[in-house]
Design a protein around this motif. Structure first.
Motif, PDB file in Angstrom:
ATOM      1  N   LYS A 175       0.814  -1.391   0.093  1.00 20.12           N
ATOM      2  CA  LYS A 175      -0.182   0.114  -0.002  1.00 20.12           C
ATOM      3  C   LYS A 175       0.648   1.178   0.052  1.00 20.12           C
ATOM      4  CE  LYS A 175      -0.278   0.013   5.122  1.00 20.12           C
ATOM      5  NZ  LYS A 175       0.391   1.111   5.431  1.00 20.12           N
ATOM      6  N   ASP A 176       2.245   0.913   0.299  1.00 16.04           N
ATOM      7  CA  ASP A 176       3.004   2.395   0.480  1.00 16.04           C
ATOM      8  C   ASP A 176       3.719   2.628  -0.823  1.00 16.04           C
ATOM      9  OD1 ASP A 176       2.486   2.892   3.011  1.00 16.04           O
ATOM     10  OD2 ASP A 176       3.840   0.956   3.674  1.00 16.04           O
ATOM     11  N   TRP A 177       3.421   1.783  -2.090  1.00 14.28           N
ATOM     12  CA  TRP A 177       4.220   2.264  -3.183  1.00 14.28           C
ATOM     13  C   TRP A 177       3.962   3.439  -3.893  1.00 14.28           C
ATOM     14  CZ3 TRP A 177       3.191   2.929  -8.134  1.00 14.28           C
ATOM     15  CH2 TRP A 177       1.900   2.840  -8.685  1.00 14.28           C
ATOM     16  N   LYS A 178       2.962   3.951  -3.664  1.00 11.96           N
ATOM     17  CA  LYS A 178       2.583   5.203  -4.411  1.00 11.96           C
ATOM     18  C   LYS A 178       3.343   6.607  -4.028  1.00 11.96           C
ATOM     19  CE  LYS A 178      -2.297   3.785  -5.221  1.00 11.96           C
ATOM     20  NZ  LYS A 178      -3.481   3.917  -4.928  1.00 11.96           N
ATOM     21  N   CYS A 179       3.645   7.254  -4.771  1.00 13.55           N
ATOM     22  CA  CYS A 179       4.725   8.406  -4.563  1.00 13.55           C
ATOM     23  C   CYS A 179       3.756   9.689  -3.921  1.00 13.55           C
ATOM     24  CB  CYS A 179       5.328   9.178  -5.888  1.00 13.55           C
ATOM     25  SG  CYS A 179       6.041  10.459  -5.624  1.00 13.55           S
ATOM     26  N   PRO A 180       4.022  10.445  -2.715  1.00 14.86           N
ATOM     27  CA  PRO A 180       3.270  11.432  -2.249  1.00 14.86           C
ATOM     28  C   PRO A 180       3.100  12.641  -3.184  1.00 14.86           C
ATOM     29  CG  PRO A 180       4.708  10.420  -0.624  1.00 14.86           C
ATOM     30  CD  PRO A 180       5.057   9.794  -1.905  1.00 14.86           C
ATOM     31  N   ASP A 181       2.096  13.475  -3.134  1.00 17.08           N
ATOM     32  CA  ASP A 181       1.781  14.606  -3.663  1.00 17.08           C
ATOM     33  C   ASP A 181       2.991  15.678  -3.831  1.00 17.08           C
ATOM     34  OD1 ASP A 181      -0.211  13.377  -4.875  1.00 17.08           O
ATOM     35  OD2 ASP A 181      -1.749  14.412  -3.719  1.00 17.08           O
ATOM     36  N   GLU A 187      10.497  10.689  -8.058  1.00 13.91           N
ATOM     37  CA  GLU A 187       9.293   9.732  -7.901  1.00 13.91           C
ATOM     38  C   GLU A 187       9.645   8.365  -8.189  1.00 13.91           C
ATOM     39  OE1 GLU A 187       8.139  13.388 -10.857  1.00 13.91           O
ATOM     40  OE2 GLU A 187       9.810  12.320 -10.446  1.00 13.91           O
ATOM     41  N   ASP A 188      10.894   8.045  -8.770  1.00 11.24           N
ATOM     42  CA  ASP A 188      11.333   6.873  -9.112  1.00 11.24           C
ATOM     43  C   ASP A 188      11.875   5.960  -7.772  1.00 11.24           C
ATOM     44  OD1 ASP A 188      10.555   7.414 -11.508  1.00 11.24           O
ATOM     45  OD2 ASP A 188      12.530   6.375 -12.565  1.00 11.24           O
ATOM     46  N   ILE A 189      12.619   6.850  -7.306  1.00 11.30           N
ATOM     47  CA  ILE A 189      13.375   6.179  -6.237  1.00 11.30           C
ATOM     48  C   ILE A 189      12.315   6.143  -4.922  1.00 11.30           C
ATOM     49  CG2 ILE A 189      15.726   6.978  -6.749  1.00 11.30           C
ATOM     50  CD1 ILE A 189      15.425   9.163  -4.391  1.00 11.30           C
ATOM     51  N   VAL A 190      11.418   6.804  -4.819  1.00 12.28           N
ATOM     52  CA  VAL A 190      10.323   6.658  -3.760  1.00 12.28           C
ATOM     53  C   VAL A 190       9.540   5.379  -3.852  1.00 12.28           C
ATOM     54  CG1 VAL A 190       8.065   7.429  -2.919  1.00 12.28           C
ATOM     55  CG2 VAL A 190       9.963   8.848  -3.059  1.00 12.28           C
ATOM     56  N   VAL A 191       9.619   4.657  -4.960  1.00 11.59           N
ATOM     57  CA  VAL A 191       8.851   3.375  -5.399  1.00 11.59           C
ATOM     58  C   VAL A 191       9.877   2.367  -5.216  1.00 11.59           C
ATOM     59  CG1 VAL A 191       7.551   2.108  -7.050  1.00 11.59           C
ATOM     60  CG2 VAL A 191       6.985   4.512  -6.411  1.00 11.59           C
ATOM     61  N   THR A 192      11.012   2.579  -6.212  1.00 15.00           N
ATOM     62  CA  THR A 192      11.984   1.415  -6.283  1.00 15.00           C
ATOM     63  C   THR A 192      12.743   0.890  -5.207  1.00 15.00           C
ATOM     64  OG1 THR A 192      13.666   3.146  -7.183  1.00 15.00           O
ATOM     65  CG2 THR A 192      11.996   1.776  -8.836  1.00 15.00           C
ATOM     66  N   ILE A 193      13.344   1.789  -4.424  1.00  9.27           N
ATOM     67  CA  ILE A 193      14.102   1.597  -3.278  1.00  9.27           C
ATOM     68  C   ILE A 193      13.349   0.999  -2.145  1.00  9.27           C
ATOM     69  CG2 ILE A 193      15.514   2.702  -1.127  1.00  9.27           C
ATOM     70  CD1 ILE A 193      16.569   4.550  -3.102  1.00  9.27           C
ATOM     71  N   PRO A 194      11.977   1.455  -1.634  1.00  9.84           N
ATOM     72  CA  PRO A 194      11.247   0.251  -0.758  1.00  9.84           C
ATOM     73  C   PRO A 194      11.002  -1.001  -1.487  1.00  9.84           C
ATOM     74  CG  PRO A 194      10.579   2.639  -0.603  1.00  9.84           C
ATOM     75  CD  PRO A 194      11.415   2.662  -1.757  1.00  9.84           C
ATOM     76  N   GLN A 195      10.564  -1.008  -2.686  1.00  8.94           N
ATOM     77  CA  GLN A 195      10.257  -2.066  -3.461  1.00  8.94           C
ATOM     78  C   GLN A 195      11.570  -3.218  -3.464  1.00  8.94           C
ATOM     79  OE1 GLN A 195       9.097  -1.457  -7.468  1.00  8.94           O
ATOM     80  NE2 GLN A 195       7.098  -1.598  -7.041  1.00  8.94           N
ATOM     81  N   ALA A 235      11.437  13.322  -0.635  1.00  7.07           N
ATOM     82  CA  ALA A 235      11.549  11.987  -1.235  1.00  7.07           C
ATOM     83  C   ALA A 235      12.417  11.106  -0.167  1.00  7.07           C
ATOM     84  CB  ALA A 235      12.292  11.943  -2.809  1.00  7.07           C
ATOM     85  N   TYR A 236      13.511  11.518   0.076  1.00  8.75           N
ATOM     86  CA  TYR A 236      14.541  10.652   0.979  1.00  8.75           C
ATOM     87  C   TYR A 236      13.992  10.516   2.321  1.00  8.75           C
ATOM     88  CZ  TYR A 236      18.045  10.451  -2.569  1.00  8.75           C
ATOM     89  OH  TYR A 236      18.813  10.188  -3.647  1.00  8.75           O
ATOM     90  N   ALA A 237      13.206  11.548   2.901  1.00  6.73           N
ATOM     91  CA  ALA A 237      12.632  11.518   4.106  1.00  6.73           C
ATOM     92  C   ALA A 237      11.442  10.479   3.826  1.00  6.73           C
ATOM     93  CB  ALA A 237      12.019  12.832   4.495  1.00  6.73           C
ATOM     94  N   HIS A 238      10.742  10.576   2.921  1.00 12.85           N
ATOM     95  CA  HIS A 238       9.627   9.339   2.837  1.00 12.85           C
ATOM     96  C   HIS A 238      10.066   8.175   2.737  1.00 12.85           C
ATOM     97  CE1 HIS A 238       5.671   7.813   1.558  1.00 12.85           C
ATOM     98  NE2 HIS A 238       6.136   7.057   0.716  1.00 12.85           N
ATOM     99  N   ILE A 239      11.080   7.787   1.948  1.00 11.83           N
ATOM    100  CA  ILE A 239      11.938   6.449   1.933  1.00 11.83           C
ATOM    101  C   ILE A 239      12.337   5.893   3.319  1.00 11.83           C
ATOM    102  CG2 ILE A 239      14.036   5.263   0.903  1.00 11.83           C
ATOM    103  CD1 ILE A 239      13.734   7.188  -1.486  1.00 11.83           C
ATOM    104  N   LYS A 240      12.790   7.184   4.123  1.00 13.28           N
ATOM    105  CA  LYS A 240      13.401   6.699   5.402  1.00 13.28           C
ATOM    106  C   LYS A 240      12.175   6.031   6.355  1.00 13.28           C
ATOM    107  CE  LYS A 240      15.724   9.216   9.090  1.00 13.28           C
ATOM    108  NZ  LYS A 240      16.681   8.179   9.609  1.00 13.28           N
ATOM    109  N   SER A 241      11.059   6.649   6.061  1.00 15.19           N
ATOM    110  CA  SER A 241       9.959   6.126   6.944  1.00 15.19           C
ATOM    111  C   SER A 241       9.591   4.709   6.643  1.00 15.19           C
ATOM    112  CB  SER A 241       8.755   7.211   6.666  1.00 15.19           C
ATOM    113  OG  SER A 241       8.282   7.157   5.533  1.00 15.19           O
ATOM    114  N   LEU A 242       9.600   4.167   5.178  1.00 16.84           N
ATOM    115  CA  LEU A 242       9.525   3.152   4.713  1.00 16.84           C
ATOM    116  C   LEU A 242      10.231   1.850   4.907  1.00 16.84           C
ATOM    117  CD1 LEU A 242       7.745   4.133   1.442  1.00 16.84           C
ATOM    118  CD2 LEU A 242       6.541   4.041   3.667  1.00 16.84           C
ATOM    119  N   LEU A 243      11.684   2.114   5.039  1.00 13.01           N
ATOM    120  CA  LEU A 243      12.749   1.443   5.327  1.00 13.01           C
ATOM    121  C   LEU A 243      12.896   0.780   6.660  1.00 13.01           C
ATOM    122  CD1 LEU A 243      15.423   2.183   2.960  1.00 13.01           C
ATOM    123  CD2 LEU A 243      13.586   0.828   2.510  1.00 13.01           C
ATOM    124  N   PRO A 244      13.382  -0.385   7.045  1.00 11.54           N
ATOM    125  CA  PRO A 244      13.297  -0.815   8.532  1.00 11.54           C
ATOM    126  C   PRO A 244      14.255   0.085   9.562  1.00 11.54           C
ATOM    127  CG  PRO A 244      13.976  -2.661   7.203  1.00 11.54           C
ATOM    128  CD  PRO A 244      13.628  -1.421   6.160  1.00 11.54           C
TER     129      PRO A 244
END
Length: 331
Positions: A175-181, A187-195, A235-244
Motif C-alpha cells: 500500500k506504500d508504493w505510491k508517490c506522495p503528491d 518519484e522513481d526512487i520513492v517507489v523502487t528503493i522500498p520495493q 523523497a528521501y525522508a519518505h523512503i526513510k519512513s518506509l525502510l526498517p
C-alpha cells in the motif's frame, strides 16, 4: 492472459512519442503484452501522433489502451492511473520521450519466469544529442549494498522505474508504493528503493535494453532549484519512513542524502539561500560527517558570514570549472 503491462505516461512529447510508440509496437513479444498510455491532458499533438502510429500496427490495436485524465496530474499520478488499468502479471514503465530495444520485454519476462523473480532489472543506454553511452550495473551486489547504491546513486545500481519489470502482485500488496503528491523529483526512487528492500528474488540482465533520453533533461543547476531541493528532501525522508528503522546503514545513508540536498542551498551559487537553510535545514549537516567543502560553508553560515561564504563557494565553483576544462582538453 496478459503477461506484461507497459505503462506510458503522455504529456508534452509530440517530438518523441512516435519513436517511443514504434519501439513498443515492434516488440518481438507478440502476445501476452498490453500497452497503456495515460494522457495527462497533454496540450500538444502527442495523442494524435500516437493514434496515427498505431494505425500502422493494426495487430497491436487490441493491446493498446489510452486512458484520459480530466486534468493534468503529473507523472506519479499518471503511473498510478496506468497501474489501475493494467491486468498484466508483471508491470513495466516506459517514459514517452524514451525508447526500448525490440526484445526488451520478451527477454525480461522470460528471465522473470525462469528465476521466479519479483523484480528484473536491465542495463540501459544514456542517449545524448551526439552519442550514446551504455550504462552497466553490478547485479552481484547483496540486497544491503544494492539498496545503498540506489540511495547514493553511485553508479553500481540505479533506482529508475523504467529499466525494470515488477510483479504486479508486488505492487498490489504494498500500500506504500505510491508517490506522495509533495514529491515532484525523486518519484522513481520513492517507489523502487522500498520495493527492492522488500523484494524476495530479484534478477539482472547484463544487457542495455532501454534508451534514456538525456537530451530532454535539464541541467543539474536547473534541477537543483528550491522546488527540487525540497522535493528531494521529502523523497528521501519518505523512503526513510518506509525502510526498517533498525537497519542503521540504510538510515544513515538516507540522512546523508537529505543533508546533501539541503546543503546545496549554502554550497552552490545556483540556489544560494542561507536564510532558508538556517530556517529549514540547520540541523541536517551537524548530524553527518560532511566533506570539507560542506563543513566550511556550514561554519560560515552558522556564524552569519553569508557574503564570505558566497565568495568562497564561487571560488570553489571556478576551480571545479577550470579542472573540468583541463580534463576535457587532455581527452
Amino acid at each position: 492472459m496478459i503477461n506484461v503491462s507497459v505503462l506510458v505516461p503522455v504529456y508534452g512529447v509530440e517530438k518523441y512519442i512516435e519513436r517511443c510508440a514504434r519501439s513498443l509496437f515492434e516488440q518481438t513479444m507478440q502476445d501476452g503484452i498490453e500497452f497503456i498510455f495515460t494522457n495527462d491532458c497533454t496540450k500538444d499533438r502527442s495523442i494524435e501522433i500516437l493514434k496515427s502510429v498505431l494505425d500502422e500496427y493494426p495487430h497491436r490495436k487490441t493491446q493498446v489502451k489510452i486512458v484520459n485524465h480530466e486534468k493534468n496530474q503529473g507523472l506519479a499520478v499518471s503511473r498510478v492511473t496506468g497501474l489501475n488499468a493494467a491486468s498484466g502479471e508483471y508491470i513495466a514503465h516506459c517514459d514517452s520521450d524514451d525508447w526500448v530495444e525490440p526484445d526488451m520485454y520478451g527477454l525480461m519476462y522470460r528471465t522473470a519466469k525462469e528465476k521466479d523473480a519479483d523484480i528484473v532489472v536491465c542495463d540501459f543506454f544514456n542517449e545524448y544529442q551526439s552519442h550514446s553511452k551504455a550504462v552497466s550495473q553490478e547485479f552481484s551486489l547483496s540486497k544491503e549494498d544494492t539498496v545503498l547504491s540506489m540511495i547514493f546513486h553511485n553508479g553500481k545500481q540505479y533506482g529508475y522505474m523504467w529499466n525494470r519489470l515488477v510483479r504486479r502482485d508486488f505492487y498490489l500488496m504494498d500500500k506504500d508504493w505510491k508517490c506522495p503528491d509533495s514529491i515532484s523529483w525523486g518519484e522513481d526512487i520513492v517507489v523502487t528503493i522500498p520495493q527492492f528492500a522488500r523484494a524476495g528474488i530479484t534478477a539482472g540482465l547484463e544487457r542495455p535494453l532501454y534508451h534514456y533520453n538525456c537530451a530532454n533533461t535539464g541541467s543539474m543547476t536547473a534541477r537543483l532549484s528550491e522546488r527540487y531541493i525540497f522535493s528531494a528532501v521529502n523523497a528521501y525522508a519518505h523512503i526513510k519512513s518506509l525502510l526498517p528503522a533498525d537497519n542503521i546503514s540504510w538510515q544513515l545513508a538516507l540522512d546523508n542524502r537529505i543533508a546533501w540536498y539541503a546543503d546545496t542551498m549554502i554550497h552552490s551559487t545556483g540556489n544560494y539561500s542561507p536564510d532558508l537553510w538556517r530556517e529549514k535545514f540547520a540541523g541536517s549537516t551537524s548530524r553527518i560527517n560532511r566533506p570539507l567543502r560542506q563543513r566550511i560553508s556550514t561554519y560560515f553560515i552558522q556564524h552569519k558570514l553569508d557574503k564570505i561564504n558566497y565568495v568562497y563557494v564561487k571560488m570553489v565553483e571556478m576551480l571545479v570549472d577550470i579542472k573540468h576544462s583541463l580534463h576535457l582538453n587532455k581527452s
